[in-house]
Motif scaffolding. Structure first.
Motif, PDB file in Angstrom:
ATOM      1  N   LYS A 226       0.836  -1.204   0.000  1.00 31.91           N
ATOM      2  CA  LYS A 226       0.000   0.000   0.000  1.00 31.91           C
ATOM      3  C   LYS A 226       0.871   1.255   0.000  1.00 31.91           C
ATOM      4  O   LYS A 226       0.544   2.252  -0.630  1.00 31.91           O
ATOM      5  CB  LYS A 226      -0.918  -0.015   1.222  1.00 31.91           C
ATOM      6  CG  LYS A 226      -2.099   0.900   1.124  1.00 31.91           C
ATOM      7  CD  LYS A 226      -2.987   0.799   2.364  1.00 31.91           C
ATOM      8  CE  LYS A 226      -3.547  -0.593   2.532  1.00 31.91           C
ATOM      9  NZ  LYS A 226      -4.452  -0.737   3.678  1.00 31.91           N
ATOM     10  N   THR A 227       2.013   1.188   0.690  1.00 31.80           N
ATOM     11  CA  THR A 227       2.917   2.334   0.788  1.00 31.80           C
ATOM     12  C   THR A 227       3.873   2.427  -0.400  1.00 31.80           C
ATOM     13  O   THR A 227       4.130   3.516  -0.913  1.00 31.80           O
ATOM     14  CB  THR A 227       3.747   2.237   2.089  1.00 31.80           C
ATOM     15  OG1 THR A 227       2.854   2.202   3.200  1.00 31.80           O
ATOM     16  CG2 THR A 227       4.698   3.406   2.229  1.00 31.80           C
ATOM     17  N   PHE A 228       4.396   1.303  -0.856  1.00 35.12           N
ATOM     18  CA  PHE A 228       5.472   1.325  -1.847  1.00 35.12           C
ATOM     19  C   PHE A 228       5.069   0.845  -3.240  1.00 35.12           C
ATOM     20  O   PHE A 228       5.887   0.909  -4.162  1.00 35.12           O
ATOM     21  CB  PHE A 228       6.667   0.502  -1.348  1.00 35.12           C
ATOM     22  CG  PHE A 228       7.389   1.174  -0.232  1.00 35.12           C
ATOM     23  CD1 PHE A 228       8.342   2.143  -0.487  1.00 35.12           C
ATOM     24  CD2 PHE A 228       7.095   0.864   1.087  1.00 35.12           C
ATOM     25  CE1 PHE A 228       9.002   2.781   0.547  1.00 35.12           C
ATOM     26  CE2 PHE A 228       7.747   1.494   2.127  1.00 35.12           C
ATOM     27  CZ  PHE A 228       8.697   2.463   1.869  1.00 35.12           C
ATOM     28  N   GLY A 229       3.869   0.352  -3.418  1.00 31.91           N
ATOM     29  CA  GLY A 229       3.458  -0.156  -4.724  1.00 31.91           C
ATOM     30  C   GLY A 229       3.547   0.900  -5.815  1.00 31.91           C
ATOM     31  O   GLY A 229       3.194   2.056  -5.596  1.00 31.91           O
ATOM     32  N   VAL A 230       4.040   0.502  -6.971  1.00 37.48           N
ATOM     33  CA  VAL A 230       4.198   1.400  -8.121  1.00 37.48           C
ATOM     34  C   VAL A 230       3.832   0.657  -9.407  1.00 37.48           C
ATOM     35  O   VAL A 230       3.802  -0.572  -9.438  1.00 37.48           O
ATOM     36  CB  VAL A 230       5.644   1.944  -8.243  1.00 37.48           C
ATOM     37  CG1 VAL A 230       5.987   2.855  -7.080  1.00 37.48           C
ATOM     38  CG2 VAL A 230       6.652   0.825  -8.346  1.00 37.48           C
ATOM     39  N   ASP A 231       3.594   1.415 -10.448  1.00 35.66           N
ATOM     40  CA  ASP A 231       3.308   0.862 -11.774  1.00 35.66           C
ATOM     41  C   ASP A 231       4.614   0.787 -12.546  1.00 35.66           C
ATOM     42  O   ASP A 231       5.067   1.774 -13.114  1.00 35.66           O
ATOM     43  CB  ASP A 231       2.291   1.745 -12.487  1.00 35.66           C
ATOM     44  CG  ASP A 231       1.959   1.266 -13.884  1.00 35.66           C
ATOM     45  OD1 ASP A 231       2.348   0.134 -14.250  1.00 35.66           O
ATOM     46  OD2 ASP A 231       1.303   2.028 -14.625  1.00 35.66           O
ATOM     47  N   GLY A 232       5.230  -0.372 -12.553  1.00 33.43           N
ATOM     48  CA  GLY A 232       6.532  -0.527 -13.198  1.00 33.43           C
ATOM     49  C   GLY A 232       6.481  -0.820 -14.680  1.00 33.43           C
ATOM     50  O   GLY A 232       7.486  -0.689 -15.369  1.00 33.43           O
ATOM     51  N   ASN A 233       5.305  -1.224 -15.192  1.00 27.80           N
ATOM     52  CA  ASN A 233       5.227  -1.536 -16.623  1.00 27.80           C
ATOM     53  C   ASN A 233       4.390  -0.535 -17.407  1.00 27.80           C
ATOM     54  O   ASN A 233       4.171  -0.719 -18.596  1.00 27.80           O
ATOM     55  CB  ASN A 233       4.711  -2.967 -16.848  1.00 27.80           C
ATOM     56  CG  ASN A 233       3.286  -3.172 -16.380  1.00 27.80           C
ATOM     57  OD1 ASN A 233       2.712  -2.335 -15.699  1.00 27.80           O
ATOM     58  ND2 ASN A 233       2.717  -4.307 -16.754  1.00 27.80           N
ATOM     59  N   GLY A 234       3.916   0.526 -16.745  1.00 28.69           N
ATOM     60  CA  GLY A 234       3.226   1.600 -17.439  1.00 28.69           C
ATOM     61  C   GLY A 234       1.836   1.262 -17.941  1.00 28.69           C
ATOM     62  O   GLY A 234       1.335   1.938 -18.840  1.00 28.69           O
ATOM     63  N   ASP A 235       1.190   0.258 -17.347  1.00 26.48           N
ATOM     64  CA  ASP A 235      -0.152  -0.108 -17.812  1.00 26.48           C
ATOM     65  C   ASP A 235      -1.260   0.565 -17.015  1.00 26.48           C
ATOM     66  O   ASP A 235      -2.443   0.302 -17.236  1.00 26.48           O
ATOM     67  CB  ASP A 235      -0.340  -1.629 -17.806  1.00 26.48           C
ATOM     68  CG  ASP A 235      -0.335  -2.249 -16.412  1.00 26.48           C
ATOM     69  OD1 ASP A 235      -0.106  -1.513 -15.411  1.00 26.48           O
ATOM     70  OD2 ASP A 235      -0.548  -3.471 -16.323  1.00 26.48           O
ATOM     71  N   GLY A 236      -0.895   1.445 -16.070  1.00 26.54           N
ATOM     72  CA  GLY A 236      -1.880   2.153 -15.271  1.00 26.54           C
ATOM     73  C   GLY A 236      -2.397   1.359 -14.084  1.00 26.54           C
ATOM     74  O   GLY A 236      -3.284   1.825 -13.375  1.00 26.54           O
ATOM     75  N   VAL A 237      -1.869   0.163 -13.854  1.00 22.83           N
ATOM     76  CA  VAL A 237      -2.287  -0.692 -12.749  1.00 22.83           C
ATOM     77  C   VAL A 237      -1.092  -0.915 -11.826  1.00 22.83           C
ATOM     78  O   VAL A 237       0.005  -1.196 -12.300  1.00 22.83           O
ATOM     79  CB  VAL A 237      -2.816  -2.054 -13.266  1.00 22.83           C
ATOM     80  CG1 VAL A 237      -3.216  -2.959 -12.118  1.00 22.83           C
ATOM     81  CG2 VAL A 237      -3.972  -1.849 -14.235  1.00 22.83           C
ATOM     82  N   VAL A 238      -1.320  -0.800 -10.526  1.00 23.88           N
ATOM     83  CA  VAL A 238      -0.279  -1.036  -9.526  1.00 23.88           C
ATOM     84  C   VAL A 238      -0.596  -2.383  -8.886  1.00 23.88           C
ATOM     85  O   VAL A 238      -1.513  -2.493  -8.083  1.00 23.88           O
ATOM     86  CB  VAL A 238      -0.267   0.108  -8.481  1.00 23.88           C
ATOM     87  CG1 VAL A 238       0.765  -0.159  -7.404  1.00 23.88           C
ATOM     88  CG2 VAL A 238       0.003   1.438  -9.167  1.00 23.88           C
ATOM     89  N   ASP A 239       0.164  -3.434  -9.269  1.00 21.25           N
ATOM     90  CA  ASP A 239      -0.199  -4.803  -8.909  1.00 21.25           C
ATOM     91  C   ASP A 239       1.024  -5.566  -8.404  1.00 21.25           C
ATOM     92  O   ASP A 239       1.991  -5.756  -9.147  1.00 21.25           O
ATOM     93  CB  ASP A 239      -0.777  -5.490 -10.149  1.00 21.25           C
ATOM     94  CG  ASP A 239      -1.286  -6.890  -9.900  1.00 21.25           C
ATOM     95  OD1 ASP A 239      -1.026  -7.457  -8.817  1.00 21.25           O
ATOM     96  OD2 ASP A 239      -1.937  -7.434 -10.801  1.00 21.25           O
TER      97      ASP A 239
END
Length: 174
Positions: free
Chosen positions: A95-108
């Protein structure tokens, strides 16, 4: 594709925070220990791990007791948290560190690109220098507060540094 995710996350962190000293070998060492590199690279074209990787319930039996923090969204458990994804994030940390690393608009956390970039962000968040042994060990210990864990990850980092990709024995504590 998992190696690409490690390299991409390290390159992005080097641009964002060059003083951190992030290298792909660090992420690969963690990924090897946490999930066997996403179960041997079992990922879809977008980087989603298939099947999802979900750890045991953090119910106090052999693990810390951590009550549900995500309503079961990432781990499917509405009672206890479980580490999720190829880099094994606890949902509260995600919840604190999640990011979108592949640029698809989803943080998973179940996406290898998102998870590895989040791991890089987490490791660099304390401001230490991962280019030093002490800085790297301290960051790994924050990731998982176990001396055995840190030693195992360090052994894999060294194996990737020297190009062998092979550890002959599991290092003990110390």
């Amino acid at each position: 594709m998992v190696l690409e995710a490690y390299q991409s996350a390290a390159a992005q962190m080097t641009l964002e925070n060059p003083g951190c000293g992030m290298r792909w070998e660090i992420l690969a060492g963690i990924g090897k220990i946490e999930s066997g590199h996403a179960n041997g690279g079992q990922v879809a074209a977008n980087g989603d791990v298939v099947p999802r990787i979900v750890g045991p319930a953090l119910d106090g039996n052999g693990f810390a007791a951590i009550g549900d923090s995500d309503g079961g969204r990432w781990d499917g458990d509405t009672v206890w948290d479980r580490a999720v994804g190829p880099m094994q994030f606890i949902p509260g940390t995600w919840k604190t560190f999640g990011v979108d690393g592949n640029g698809d608009g989803v943080v998973d956390p179940h996406n290898v690109f998102d998870a590895t970039l989040a791991a890089a962000e987490y490791l660099c968040a304390s401001g230490g220098n991962l280019a030093t042994d002490a800085g790297l060990r301290a960051a790994l210990y924050r990731y998982n507060p176990s001396e055995t864990y840190v030693n195992n990850v360090m052994a894999w980092i060294r194996s990737y540094d020297n190009g062998s990709g092979y550890v002959t024995e599991t290092p003990g504590p110390g």
